[in-house]
Design an enzyme around this catalytic site. Structure first.
Site, PDB file in Angstrom:
ATOM      1  N   ARG A  72      36.628  12.340  26.543  1.00 27.50           N
ATOM      2  CA  ARG A  72      36.698  13.762  26.873  1.00 27.50           C
ATOM      3  C   ARG A  72      35.575  14.070  27.853  1.00 27.50           C
ATOM      4  O   ARG A  72      34.477  13.525  27.779  1.00 27.50           O
ATOM      5  CB  ARG A  72      36.580  14.638  25.618  1.00 27.50           C
ATOM      6  CG  ARG A  72      37.848  14.659  24.767  1.00 27.50           C
ATOM      7  CD  ARG A  72      38.992  15.340  25.502  1.00 27.50           C
ATOM      8  NE  ARG A  72      40.212  15.449  24.708  1.00 27.50           N
ATOM      9  CZ  ARG A  72      41.220  14.606  24.790  1.00 27.50           C
ATOM     10  NH1 ARG A  72      41.147  13.551  25.589  1.00 27.50           N
ATOM     11  NH2 ARG A  72      42.318  14.795  24.068  1.00 27.50           N
ATOM     12  N   GLU A 109      38.890  21.291  33.697  1.00 26.43           N
ATOM     13  CA  GLU A 109      40.139  20.723  34.199  1.00 26.43           C
ATOM     14  C   GLU A 109      41.146  21.814  34.497  1.00 26.43           C
ATOM     15  O   GLU A 109      41.344  22.695  33.660  1.00 26.43           O
ATOM     16  CB  GLU A 109      40.717  19.746  33.162  1.00 26.43           C
ATOM     17  CG  GLU A 109      39.807  18.561  32.894  1.00 26.43           C
ATOM     18  CD  GLU A 109      40.395  17.555  31.896  1.00 26.43           C
ATOM     19  OE1 GLU A 109      41.523  17.798  31.395  1.00 26.43           O
ATOM     20  OE2 GLU A 109      39.740  16.544  31.615  1.00 26.43           O
ATOM     21  N   HIS A 149      43.493  13.342  34.423  1.00 28.26           N
ATOM     22  CA  HIS A 149      43.700  13.301  32.976  1.00 28.26           C
ATOM     23  C   HIS A 149      45.105  12.786  32.681  1.00 28.26           C
ATOM     24  O   HIS A 149      45.898  13.427  31.992  1.00 28.26           O
ATOM     25  CB  HIS A 149      43.492  14.687  32.350  1.00 28.26           C
ATOM     26  CG  HIS A 149      43.199  14.608  30.876  1.00 28.26           C
ATOM     27  ND1 HIS A 149      42.398  15.521  30.230  1.00 28.26           N
ATOM     28  CD2 HIS A 149      43.584  13.724  29.906  1.00 28.26           C
ATOM     29  CE1 HIS A 149      42.312  15.213  28.943  1.00 28.26           C
ATOM     30  NE2 HIS A 149      43.033  14.127  28.728  1.00 28.26           N
TER      31      HIS A 149
END
Length: 325
Positions: free
Chosen positions: A234, A263, A282
């Site tokens: 993360r 993000e 991601h």
């Protein structure tokens, strides 16, 4: 029949499975807010990925019994709060292992060998003879890989690194995983020792209060100047500003990142002007096959929990410890 809200669109075969077991509503909260709020009071289960489930949502969902995350991470959920309310939380760790290992090896090779940087140089017409020494990267084979976070993904990466790339593998985890050591040959090290001795440092940690900014300026100063740093856990486990400084000051060689503190990345983020950073959106589990497997795993966990059976990927064991059957 139990009422389930799927807040991300499931594959057709998953939809059919859920519809055979429950009253299914497929609703995108951001686009169909009114419909979502209309069904939510009757919902016994939520399934999908990314929806924040907190006190505000719980107040509007008095019948909620299960939250099934179609992802390995659960940082969108207030797990302690859900546990206090007797809500089962599940995730999908099994479905993501091999694909995440693929992605992290891609990042490791790409960042070490500067593949994306070379790709841009070739496309821009800057290659007109033998590649100069200034374009060279670093070997991956026979180097030392240090893994921070030894779960299922870490085990698979350790196995591949040892067997496929003849790498020396060490790991740091909150607790030792002796079975993982037997299966993969990985060696447990204290974090400082791992940082100082590894050629590649790979982070696979979930985000918790304990792991937030666990990797910061002090950690990067301990690493080799030739080290490659990778994050597939993360974003907020890493202090991004400290990483930027470490790269600018040549404290480490390169970085490969699939996750970020914010993000998507803001358009003015320094990473965009740093050729030594390899960036992914991601997308570590982003294959058609894996995303379908994740949703099917989440659906199976959800139905099992609604039937009162203990799911294999139960996040909050305390729900069962309280006597839930």
């Amino acid at each position: 029949m139990s009422v389930i809200i799927a807040y991300t669109n499931p594959p057709e075969h998953v939809r059919e499975y859920l519809e055979a077991e429950a009253e299914l509503h497929v609703i995108r909260p951001n686009k169909e807010r009114e419909k979502f709020m209309e069904v939510l009071p009757n919902a016994e289960a939520l399934i999908g990925a990314g929806l924040p489930v907190n006190q505000d949502l719980l107040d509007k969902a008095p019948e909620l019994r299960v939250v099934s995350n179609a992802s390995a991470g659960v940082d969108n959920l207030d797990v302690d709060l859900l546990t206090d309310h007797g809500v089962v939380v599940t995730n999908t760790p099994a479905a993501v292992v091999d694909t995440m290992a693929d992605t992290m090896f891609g990042l490791m090779i790409g960042a070490s060998r500067r593949l994306m940087e070379m790709h841009e140089l070739v496309k821009n017409g800057e290659w007109d003879r033998n590649a100069p020494k200034e374009w060279f990267g670093l070997n991956v084979h026979h180097k030392k890989l240090g893994i921070i976070g030894m779960g299922g993904i870490g085990k698979e990466i350790a196995r591949r690194a040892k067997e496929g790339f003849r790498m020396e593998v060490s790991y740091y985890n909150r607790s030792r995983h002796e079975q993982a050591e037997k299966e993969t040959g990985a060696v447990y090290e204290q974090l400082d020792d791992l940082l100082a001795s590894s050629d590649v440092v790979m982070v696979l940690l979930p985000l918790t209060d304990e792991t937030k900014h666990m990797l910061g300026a002090e950690a990067f100063r301990k690493m080799k100047s030739t080290a490659v740093f990778l994050n597939g856990g993360r974003g907020s486990v890493v202090d991004e500003q400290a990483l930027i400084t470490a790269l600018q000051e040549k404290e480490i060689f390169a970085a490969g990142l699939d996750v970020f503190e914010e993000e998507p990345l803001p358009s003015d983020h320094p990473f965009f002007t740093m050729p030594e950073v390899t960036l992914l959106p991601h997308i570590g589990t982003g294959t058609v096959e894996t995303r379908e497997a994740m949703y099917m795993e989440a659906a199976g966990q959800c139905i099992k929990a609604l039937k009162g059976e203990k799911p294999e990927a139960l996040v909050n064991e305390k729900v069962w410890d309280k006597g839930r059957k």
